[in-house]
Design a protein around this motif. Sequence first.
Motif: not given
Length: 218
Positions: A101-115
């Motif tokens: 859950m922690i890693l996915l949350s961080l990855a999702i945030g990164y995905a948003v920032s990278e479009n």
Amino acid sequence: MSQKVVVIYSGGMDSFTVLNKALQQGLDVSALSFNYGQRHVKELDVAANVCKSLEIPHKIVDITAINSLLAGSSLTDDIDIPEGHYEQESMKSTVVPNRNMILLSLAIGYAVSENAQAVYYGAHSGDHAIYPDCRPEFVRQMNVVSKLANYDPVEVVAPYLDVDKNAILADGLKMGLDYSNTWTCYNGRDKACGKCGACIERLEAFAANEQSDPLSYE
């Protein structure tokens, strides 16, 4: 224009196969790895080398500071790595609390920032019994939450969620992948131990596919 995705890439067999599957599907891939204090940090060196050879963007994020909150796992604490199959009760000591859950949350945030439109990770059916955050219901609910959490929805994708490591390896071999470019063992020594649950499951997968594991074992 190809779809942009973030792949959580540990350097292990499953994420290596997911990474290459995404690339072979023509997706625009950025790889994301995490140093969370795992004793098998060697997997991150393997991941970096693979991404360099594939010439894809790769970030390794140091989140070791959260270890003071996530005590009790043999992967991060001074606790012996258990030997034996994942079906054994002792393997529960390898669970890192709330890790995915922690890693996915961080990855999702990164995905948003990278479009990027999606985050891929390597959960599979062999993990369901031992790791709650690899179970289908977790992935489904995390996908729902991810799409609610941001203005731009990001899908959580686990391509191998309903198959085991034998099938993942079979797919990777079909793709012509070289699994000497992976690290699975929970002990971060020069050679794989061959006795921890991760090693045993890996060796069983190669045997099921009538192939020899290219890694060296103690």
